[in-house]
Design a protein around this motif. Structure first.
Motif, mmCIF file in Angstrom:
data_model
loop_
_atom_site.group_PDB
_atom_site.id
_atom_site.type_symbol
_atom_site.label_atom_id
_atom_site.label_comp_id
_atom_site.label_asym_id
_atom_site.label_seq_id
_atom_site.Cartn_x
_atom_site.Cartn_y
_atom_site.Cartn_z
ATOM 1 N N GLU A 40 0.843 -1.190 0.000
ATOM 2 C CA GLU A 40 0.000 0.000 0.000
ATOM 3 C C GLU A 40 0.880 1.243 0.000
ATOM 4 O O GLU A 40 2.064 1.178 0.348
ATOM 5 C CB GLU A 40 -0.897 0.000 1.235
ATOM 6 N N THR A 41 0.294 2.389 -0.354
ATOM 7 C CA THR A 41 1.080 3.623 -0.385
ATOM 8 C C THR A 41 1.664 3.957 0.983
ATOM 9 O O THR A 41 2.741 4.534 1.057
ATOM 10 C CB THR A 41 0.250 4.815 -0.915
ATOM 11 N N LYS A 42 1.017 3.544 2.049
ATOM 12 C CA LYS A 42 1.553 3.804 3.392
ATOM 13 C C LYS A 42 2.844 3.028 3.649
ATOM 14 O O LYS A 42 3.587 3.324 4.574
ATOM 15 C CB LYS A 42 0.520 3.490 4.472
ATOM 16 N N ASP A 43 3.147 2.010 2.803
ATOM 17 C CA ASP A 43 4.357 1.200 2.945
ATOM 18 C C ASP A 43 5.570 1.808 2.235
ATOM 19 O O ASP A 43 6.686 1.296 2.390
ATOM 20 C CB ASP A 43 4.131 -0.212 2.383
ATOM 21 N N ILE A 44 5.362 2.874 1.482
ATOM 22 C CA ILE A 44 6.449 3.437 0.672
ATOM 23 C C ILE A 44 7.671 3.769 1.512
ATOM 24 O O ILE A 44 8.797 3.391 1.163
ATOM 25 C CB ILE A 44 5.979 4.667 -0.132
ATOM 26 N N CYS A 97 6.578 5.687 -5.973
ATOM 27 C CA CYS A 97 5.285 6.387 -6.060
ATOM 28 C C CYS A 97 4.720 6.337 -7.469
ATOM 29 O O CYS A 97 3.508 6.175 -7.646
ATOM 30 C CB CYS A 97 5.426 7.838 -5.619
ATOM 31 N N GLN A 98 5.578 6.472 -8.478
ATOM 32 C CA GLN A 98 5.106 6.419 -9.865
ATOM 33 C C GLN A 98 4.425 5.089 -10.160
ATOM 34 O O GLN A 98 3.351 5.051 -10.761
ATOM 35 C CB GLN A 98 6.270 6.626 -10.836
ATOM 36 N N LEU A 120 3.252 2.798 -7.920
ATOM 37 C CA LEU A 120 2.088 2.538 -7.068
ATOM 38 C C LEU A 120 0.907 3.462 -7.336
ATOM 39 O O LEU A 120 -0.213 3.141 -6.955
ATOM 40 C CB LEU A 120 2.491 2.597 -5.595
ATOM 41 N N SER A 121 1.154 4.597 -7.984
ATOM 42 C CA SER A 121 0.042 5.516 -8.271
ATOM 43 C C SER A 121 -0.576 5.269 -9.646
ATOM 44 O O SER A 121 -1.558 5.911 -10.002
ATOM 45 C CB SER A 121 0.502 6.968 -8.142
ATOM 46 N N SER A 172 -2.378 -0.513 -10.336
ATOM 47 C CA SER A 172 -1.120 -0.973 -9.755
ATOM 48 C C SER A 172 -1.415 -2.043 -8.705
ATOM 49 O O SER A 172 -2.488 -2.086 -8.110
ATOM 50 C CB SER A 172 -0.348 0.181 -9.125
#
Length: 148
Positions: free
Chosen positions: A10-14, A43-44, A46-47, A51
């Motif tokens: 998830e984005t929170k894992d970045i 980010c690219q 996962l966004s 994705s």
């Protein structure tokens, strides 16, 4: 391999995978990634629309991740694997194979007919992907035009 957990990325894992990304690519591949460039790259991916990725932890410590995206074709949906990274201390112990198999299983359940990827043309990558059943595509050639 006890205590290993694989869950959706998830984005929170970045923030927890940036250092793993930098360490792998700078030490193993001779890259020059920074927190800024690695964070942007992650980010690219996962966004992107559709994705999908996985994060692997051993006793709550990140030991690897895989990320990519689903791609629609006229008659099938494929999955493009952009990155798969295992922390160096965990390499050559089967963790990468476990993560790749889990990813394949999950994307297949989500409707993917195949997994596509681009890899460095060296013995290490040939061995890893070949062992997992991946072959060089005979109908596809990577093209690039470098600007001076």
């Amino acid at each position: 391999m006890y205590g290993v957990e694989i869950k959706e990325l998830e984005t929170k894992d970045i923030s927890s995978i940036v250092s793993v990304y930098i360490s792998y690519y700078n030490k193993q591949e001779g890259g020059c990634w920074t927190e800024t460039t690695a964070g942007k790259r992650i980010c690219q991916v996962l966004s992107m629309e559709d994705s999908y990725g996985l994060i692997m932890k051993d006793r709550n410590v990140v030991i690897g991740f895989a990320m990519g995206y689903f791609k629609q074709y006229d008659d099938i949906k494929g999955y493009t694997l952009e990155e798969i990274v295992i922390v160096s201390e965990y390499q050559n112990k089967g963790y990468g194979s476990i993560l790749l198999k889990e990813l394949e299983m999950r994307v297949r359940k989500k409707g993917a007919a195949c997994v596509e990827l681009q890899a460095v043309a060296d013995a290490h990558h040939e061995h890893y992907y070949g062992k997992a059943g991946y072959h060089n595509a005979k109908n596809f050639v990577m093209k690039v035009k470098w600007f001076e």
